[in-house]
Scaffold this motif. Sequence first.
Motif, mmCIF file in Angstrom:
data_model
loop_
_atom_site.group_PDB
_atom_site.id
_atom_site.type_symbol
_atom_site.label_atom_id
_atom_site.label_comp_id
_atom_site.label_asym_id
_atom_site.label_seq_id
_atom_site.Cartn_x
_atom_site.Cartn_y
_atom_site.Cartn_z
ATOM 1 N N ALA A 167 -19.904 56.706 -39.215
ATOM 2 C CA ALA A 167 -19.081 57.091 -40.459
ATOM 3 C C ALA A 167 -17.940 56.194 -40.614
ATOM 4 O O ALA A 167 -17.291 55.824 -41.417
ATOM 5 C CB ALA A 167 -18.575 58.514 -40.404
ATOM 6 N N LEU A 168 -17.292 56.138 -39.493
ATOM 7 C CA LEU A 168 -15.896 55.439 -39.187
ATOM 8 C C LEU A 168 -16.070 53.973 -39.293
ATOM 9 O O LEU A 168 -15.373 53.016 -40.025
ATOM 10 C CB LEU A 168 -15.513 55.529 -37.478
ATOM 11 N N ALA A 169 -17.316 53.523 -38.764
ATOM 12 C CA ALA A 169 -17.987 52.007 -39.228
ATOM 13 C C ALA A 169 -17.943 51.794 -40.467
ATOM 14 O O ALA A 169 -17.358 50.671 -41.149
ATOM 15 C CB ALA A 169 -19.123 51.707 -38.373
ATOM 16 N N GLY A 170 -18.453 52.733 -41.460
ATOM 17 C CA GLY A 170 -18.761 52.341 -42.825
ATOM 18 C C GLY A 170 -17.406 52.499 -43.358
ATOM 19 O O GLY A 170 -17.117 51.606 -44.456
ATOM 20 N N MET A 171 -16.480 53.129 -43.103
ATOM 21 C CA MET A 171 -14.797 53.154 -43.608
ATOM 22 C C MET A 171 -14.389 51.845 -43.294
ATOM 23 O O MET A 171 -13.665 51.108 -44.119
ATOM 24 C CB MET A 171 -14.112 54.276 -43.058
ATOM 25 N N GLY A 172 -14.527 51.313 -41.954
ATOM 26 C CA GLY A 172 -13.818 50.159 -41.617
ATOM 27 C C GLY A 172 -14.581 48.911 -42.225
ATOM 28 O O GLY A 172 -13.471 47.794 -42.693
ATOM 29 N N LEU A 173 -15.717 48.932 -42.471
ATOM 30 C CA LEU A 173 -16.434 47.645 -42.816
ATOM 31 C C LEU A 173 -16.546 47.595 -44.414
ATOM 32 O O LEU A 173 -16.922 46.764 -44.918
ATOM 33 C CB LEU A 173 -17.657 47.881 -42.452
ATOM 34 N N ALA A 174 -15.882 48.550 -45.019
ATOM 35 C CA ALA A 174 -15.754 48.856 -46.430
ATOM 36 C C ALA A 174 -15.189 47.615 -47.203
ATOM 37 O O ALA A 174 -15.405 47.354 -48.295
ATOM 38 C CB ALA A 174 -15.399 50.101 -47.112
ATOM 39 N N TYR A 175 -14.281 46.928 -46.413
ATOM 40 C CA TYR A 175 -13.065 46.096 -47.226
ATOM 41 C C TYR A 175 -13.394 44.613 -46.948
ATOM 42 O O TYR A 175 -13.086 43.746 -47.577
ATOM 43 C CB TYR A 175 -11.974 46.247 -46.760
ATOM 44 N N GLY A 176 -14.184 44.171 -45.785
ATOM 45 C CA GLY A 176 -14.199 42.851 -45.280
ATOM 46 C C GLY A 176 -14.747 41.812 -46.528
ATOM 47 O O GLY A 176 -14.192 41.056 -46.788
#
Length: 399
Positions: A297-306
Amino acid sequence: MRAGIAAVLGVFALNGIVFGSWAPRVPALAAQIGAAEGTLGLSLLGASTGMIAAALLSGSLCARYGARIMVLITAIAGCAVLPVLGMTQSPLQLGLVLVVLGVAVGGLDVAMNVAAVTAIRQSGRAMMPVFHAGFSIGGLLGALGAATAVAFELSPLRHLSIVAVAGAVITVSFSRWIPVEQLRPEAENIGPKRSLVKRPVLWLLGFIALCSSVAEGASVDWSAFFGVHQRGIGEAAAALVYAGFSISMAVARLLGERIERRWGAQRMLIGGATLGAAGLFIAVLVPVPAFTYIGFALAGMGLAYGFPVALELAGAVGRREDGGGGERELGFVTTIAYSGFLLGPPLVGGIASVTNLAVALGITGVIALAIAPLALLAARARRREQQTSQQAVQALHTR
């Protein structure tokens, strides 16, 4: 301008629906053509190959004919090809149809991002992550539709035909509202054209998008599998690992405009990379099922913007003095990014076969973390390019 923003959001959602509709039907398509895993994998490479082939050319076509026309053509083409998947009878046929579908979807992807850049310029709002949230939501809707089709025992042909008709209707309904930049007739002759391959800032933005696509693709493809085989989670519960990743990414993208307005694109990329990498590290290093859900879930939040922010910046560095431009630059960066979707799954699978899946996903976390220094280098390269351009202009005025 609200109608234009809504139209671009609709196109992003449509692209997500198309992808989310056919990808879950792969097992049915495999049974239909009698393909084993290895052969099926080769067939599925067709989609990525078509997308890469279309991306660079689509940027130039958008610069020449406009994003609105390209969105209309590519979206209708994609909808027309979609039902043909349900007619394939061999792995070769499936691969060839996926190449054509990849060309259409890849062209649509570039065109809709060009339209998004235009909407951002005209509205003055940093909405690229929000537009990409539309794609994420569309993908979820497409997957839900596919699950419903399976529940009602609809064949891939009937299911994908319904999606194609609905998609064509959506395309025609939204296309007239897609924003178009009003350029002067001589706009193409303003200033010399710079070679894309000689601009370090574009390569750096491309690598940011590449790292993001590798990490995102690995999480999508392997998160549920990791939950089952590394953490002993049941298959139904493991599906929630992927769902948590996708939902957190969609929510983060919906909040992207507010975050970018407050923190700026560079901090957004650095913070997102750090959070995304931390999430993947938590998932693979803490051998507790609950932390698998939390980590992805944290990975999804972080990778949302690249990926979306890299494309937004590509459009910005290609902007001309008349307010237009950026189509070719966006196509160039997208081409580099698509190679991540092509190379990511076999890269993770290859590393996992030599070591294990936890190590492979951990390396994916390192790749995600690489976005942070790349963002700093890209900002520096952009400033250097701007200084060089200003010096060239000053030199012309002094002659």
